[in-house]
Design a protein around this motif. Structure first.
Motif, PDB file in Angstrom:
ATOM      1  N   ALA A 265      -1.316   7.057   5.687  1.00 39.15           N
ATOM      2  CA  ALA A 265      -1.963   6.129   6.624  1.00 39.15           C
ATOM      3  C   ALA A 265      -2.965   6.842   7.509  1.00 39.15           C
ATOM      4  N   SER A 266      -2.645   8.067   7.921  1.00 33.34           N
ATOM      5  CA  SER A 266      -3.536   8.846   8.779  1.00 33.34           C
ATOM      6  C   SER A 266      -4.855   9.164   8.109  1.00 33.34           C
ATOM      7  N   CYS A 267      -4.855   9.172   6.787  1.00 36.89           N
ATOM      8  CA  CYS A 267      -6.046   9.564   6.039  1.00 36.89           C
ATOM      9  C   CYS A 267      -6.935   8.376   5.686  1.00 36.89           C
ATOM     10  N   ALA A 268      -6.491   7.162   6.028  1.00 39.68           N
ATOM     11  CA  ALA A 268      -7.344   5.990   5.831  1.00 39.68           C
ATOM     12  C   ALA A 268      -8.667   6.121   6.592  1.00 39.68           C
TER      13      ALA A 268
ATOM     14  N   THR B 134       0.848  -1.188   0.000  1.00 39.29           N
ATOM     15  CA  THR B 134       0.000   0.000   0.000  1.00 39.29           C
ATOM     16  C   THR B 134       0.881   1.235   0.000  1.00 39.29           C
ATOM     17  N   VAL B 135       0.350   2.316  -0.542  1.00 40.80           N
ATOM     18  CA  VAL B 135       1.067   3.594  -0.513  1.00 40.80           C
ATOM     19  C   VAL B 135       1.158   4.121   0.918  1.00 40.80           C
ATOM     20  N   ALA B 136       0.268   3.644   1.773  1.00 48.30           N
ATOM     21  CA  ALA B 136       0.250   4.073   3.180  1.00 48.30           C
ATOM     22  C   ALA B 136       1.268   3.236   3.954  1.00 48.30           C
ATOM     23  N   THR B 137       2.539   3.630   3.849  1.00 53.46           N
ATOM     24  CA  THR B 137       3.631   2.788   4.361  1.00 53.46           C
ATOM     25  C   THR B 137       3.528   2.505   5.851  1.00 53.46           C
ATOM     26  N   ALA B 138       2.941   3.410   6.629  1.00 52.42           N
ATOM     27  CA  ALA B 138       2.861   3.218   8.076  1.00 52.42           C
ATOM     28  C   ALA B 138       1.972   2.049   8.464  1.00 52.42           C
ATOM     29  N   ILE B 139       1.079   1.615   7.565  1.00 49.81           N
ATOM     30  CA  ILE B 139       0.201   0.479   7.868  1.00 49.81           C
ATOM     31  C   ILE B 139       0.424  -0.666   6.884  1.00 49.81           C
ATOM     32  N   ARG B 140       1.588  -0.705   6.273  1.00 53.61           N
ATOM     33  CA  ARG B 140       1.922  -1.797   5.347  1.00 53.61           C
ATOM     34  C   ARG B 140       2.436  -2.996   6.153  1.00 53.61           C
ATOM     35  N   ILE B 141       1.519  -3.631   6.855  1.00 57.11           N
ATOM     36  CA  ILE B 141       1.848  -4.725   7.773  1.00 57.11           C
ATOM     37  C   ILE B 141       0.859  -5.864   7.557  1.00 57.11           C
ATOM     38  N   GLY B 142       1.376  -7.056   7.362  1.00 56.41           N
ATOM     39  CA  GLY B 142       0.516  -8.197   7.050  1.00 56.41           C
ATOM     40  C   GLY B 142       0.208  -9.108   8.210  1.00 56.41           C
TER      41      GLY B 142
ATOM     42  N   ILE C 174     -15.897  -5.473  21.763  1.00 55.38           N
ATOM     43  CA  ILE C 174     -16.546  -4.979  22.984  1.00 55.38           C
ATOM     44  C   ILE C 174     -17.140  -3.586  22.808  1.00 55.38           C
ATOM     45  N   THR C 175     -16.741  -2.881  21.737  1.00 55.17           N
ATOM     46  CA  THR C 175     -17.297  -1.547  21.511  1.00 55.17           C
ATOM     47  C   THR C 175     -18.344  -1.543  20.394  1.00 55.17           C
ATOM     48  N   GLY C 176     -18.628  -2.712  19.840  1.00 52.36           N
ATOM     49  CA  GLY C 176     -19.591  -2.766  18.740  1.00 52.36           C
ATOM     50  C   GLY C 176     -19.075  -2.116  17.482  1.00 52.36           C
ATOM     51  N   GLY C 177     -17.750  -2.105  17.315  1.00 56.72           N
ATOM     52  CA  GLY C 177     -17.137  -1.449  16.173  1.00 56.72           C
ATOM     53  C   GLY C 177     -16.932  -2.373  14.986  1.00 56.72           C
ATOM     54  N   ARG C 178     -15.977  -2.021  14.142  1.00 55.83           N
ATOM     55  CA  ARG C 178     -15.738  -2.819  12.948  1.00 55.83           C
ATOM     56  C   ARG C 178     -14.391  -2.456  12.341  1.00 55.83           C
ATOM     57  N   PHE C 179     -13.931  -3.315  11.442  1.00 53.93           N
ATOM     58  CA  PHE C 179     -12.798  -3.022  10.581  1.00 53.93           C
ATOM     59  C   PHE C 179     -13.320  -2.854   9.163  1.00 53.93           C
ATOM     60  N   LEU C 180     -12.683  -1.997   8.387  1.00 52.83           N
ATOM     61  CA  LEU C 180     -12.990  -1.903   6.972  1.00 52.83           C
ATOM     62  C   LEU C 180     -11.734  -1.548   6.202  1.00 52.83           C
ATOM     63  N   ALA C 181     -11.767  -1.795   4.907  1.00 53.72           N
ATOM     64  CA  ALA C 181     -10.609  -1.545   4.055  1.00 53.72           C
ATOM     65  C   ALA C 181     -10.952  -0.521   2.981  1.00 53.72           C
ATOM     66  N   VAL C 182      -9.953   0.275   2.619  1.00 56.80           N
ATOM     67  CA  VAL C 182     -10.100   1.282   1.565  1.00 56.80           C
ATOM     68  C   VAL C 182      -8.939   1.150   0.596  1.00 56.80           C
ATOM     69  N   SER C 183      -9.145   1.609  -0.625  1.00 57.95           N
ATOM     70  CA  SER C 183      -8.112   1.509  -1.654  1.00 57.95           C
ATOM     71  C   SER C 183      -7.072   2.613  -1.500  1.00 57.95           C
ATOM     72  N   ASP C 184      -5.929   2.439  -2.145  1.00 57.43           N
ATOM     73  CA  ASP C 184      -4.901   3.480  -2.129  1.00 57.43           C
ATOM     74  C   ASP C 184      -5.420   4.769  -2.752  1.00 57.43           C
ATOM     75  N   ASP C 185      -6.205   4.650  -3.819  1.00 56.51           N
ATOM     76  CA  ASP C 185      -6.768   5.852  -4.436  1.00 56.51           C
ATOM     77  C   ASP C 185      -7.680   6.590  -3.454  1.00 56.51           C
ATOM     78  N   GLU C 186      -8.470   5.842  -2.713  1.00 55.65           N
ATOM     79  CA  GLU C 186      -9.356   6.469  -1.728  1.00 55.65           C
ATOM     80  C   GLU C 186      -8.553   7.150  -0.618  1.00 55.65           C
ATOM     81  N   ILE C 187      -7.448   6.531  -0.217  1.00 59.80           N
ATOM     82  CA  ILE C 187      -6.593   7.122   0.812  1.00 59.80           C
ATOM     83  C   ILE C 187      -5.989   8.432   0.325  1.00 59.80           C
ATOM     84  N   LEU C 188      -5.434   8.434  -0.883  1.00 59.88           N
ATOM     85  CA  LEU C 188      -4.785   9.640  -1.397  1.00 59.88           C
ATOM     86  C   LEU C 188      -5.799  10.740  -1.695  1.00 59.88           C
TER      87      LEU C 188
END
Length: 348
Positions: A287-290, A234-242, A256-270
């Protein structure tokens, strides 16, 4: 008045009379209201701008405690693996503590701004032919040497110090936000925020936990997929972790917080990075803009309830990786040094 996490929240941290009170005046970062993006999204949106910490990222909150406790426990040097921000922070606090710092970075995969920081702070930088996950394995092996302390988020003091951001948000707002959304790479920060909110709730400072929404890049989204990613990209190097080291803690935080994970594309991040800067004047690394990309995606898909109070964590400063930002904006317009040339552009 002395400033820094060990001073402002020392009563909540595992300090002793032998803990060196290190400080670069970290913490106390702005919780900025994003008025224009709030209108667009139909929510009350705030940005916790941790890119204004001393080394330009949220890592300073935990690193000051991790290095202080390492020194207290007799460490003669610290070691870490990093995609960039951890190395910069570790090197800076090691310099303050007067001990050596060794950082292992994936070769060719770290933004130049972050690499420059680690080097100027005096760290010995090792470029590993492999990804972050391999670098972390090596850092753990290095920490087995007597006198070395690892200061990645496998170090419990790192996440303990990072709880301070949750406390600051609650202290400033008076209540927790309805949602807190943040980028997820190694998954330690979302775990730390959850622990911070839980601590405040247990102590009666707040009555409820916010919903935690963790956002990953599509090319490095093990928390979304539910399985490791062997070759994260990913272009978001700070979160390029597998293979997030705090994956289990992060899953619990979301559950426990009723939250979620989601993914976005590099284009969406930029695109989100550009929109954040041009709409509300804050420049954060990709990465901050994800998280913003995630909120915009939820809005498009009709999954963002209106009227929420949302805190969005900007984990790193945009100056960490200017190359990513300049790839999405027009280049400078070169003109002759004359009034006529200026007027031609101004009136075009």
């Amino acid at each position: 008045m002395k400033k820094g996490i060990l001073y402002s929240y020392g009563k909540y941290l595992p300090l002793t009379g032998k803990t060196p009170m290190l400080s670069l005046c970290e913490g106390d970062t702005p919780l900025a209201p994003l008025r224009n993006l709030s209108r667009e999204l139909g929510v009350e949106l705030f940005a916790k701008y941790d890119g204004l910490n001393p080394t330009g990222s949220f890592k300073d909150r935990g690193m000051v405690l991790a290095v202080a406790k390492a020194v207290e426990e007799g460490a003669k040097a610290v070691i870490c693996a990093s995609t960039g921000n951890t190395s910069a922070s570790a090197a800076a606090y090691a310099a303050v503590a007067g001990i050596p710092c060794f950082v292992l970075l994936p070769a060719g995969k770290v933004a130049l701004g972050k690499l420059a920081q680690a080097m100027i702070y005096g760290a010995k930088v090792l470029a590993v032919r492999g990804n972050f996950d391999r670098a972390l394995e090596l850092a753990r092996e290095g920490a087995e040497q007597e006198g070395f302390a690892i200061v990645n988020s496998v170090n419990p003091y790192r996440l303990w110090g990072q709880r301070s951001a949750a406390w600051e948000i609650c202290d400033e707002l008076g209540t927790p936000p309805d949602w807190l959304t943040l980028p997820v790479g190694n998954a330690g920060n979302i775990s730390a925020y959850c622990a911070g909110f839980e601590f405040y709730k247990e102590n009666g400072a707040i009555r409820k936990l916010p919903r935690l929404v963790g956002v990953q890049a599509e090319g490095a989204a093990p928390m979304v997929r539910g399985a490791p990613v062997d070759s994260p990209e990913t272009v978001a190097t700070a979160i390029r972790i597998g293979r997030p080291v705090s994956a289990d803690k992060a899953k619990r935080a979301v559950e426990i917080t009723g939250g979620r994970f989601l993914a976005v594309s590099d284009d969406e991040i930029l695109d989100a990075q550009k929109q954040l800067a041009s709409s509300d004047g804050l420049f954060a690394e990709p990465a901050s803009c994800a998280p913003l990309a995630g909120l915009l995606k939820l809005k498009r898909e009709g999954e963002l309830p209106s009227g929420l109070r949302i805190a969005m964590v900007l984990t790193g400063n945009g100056l960490k990786d200017p190359d990513a930002a300049t790839s999405r904006v027009p280049s400078a317009i070169e003109i002759d040094g004359t009034r006529e040339a200026l007027m031609e552009v101004l009136n075009s």
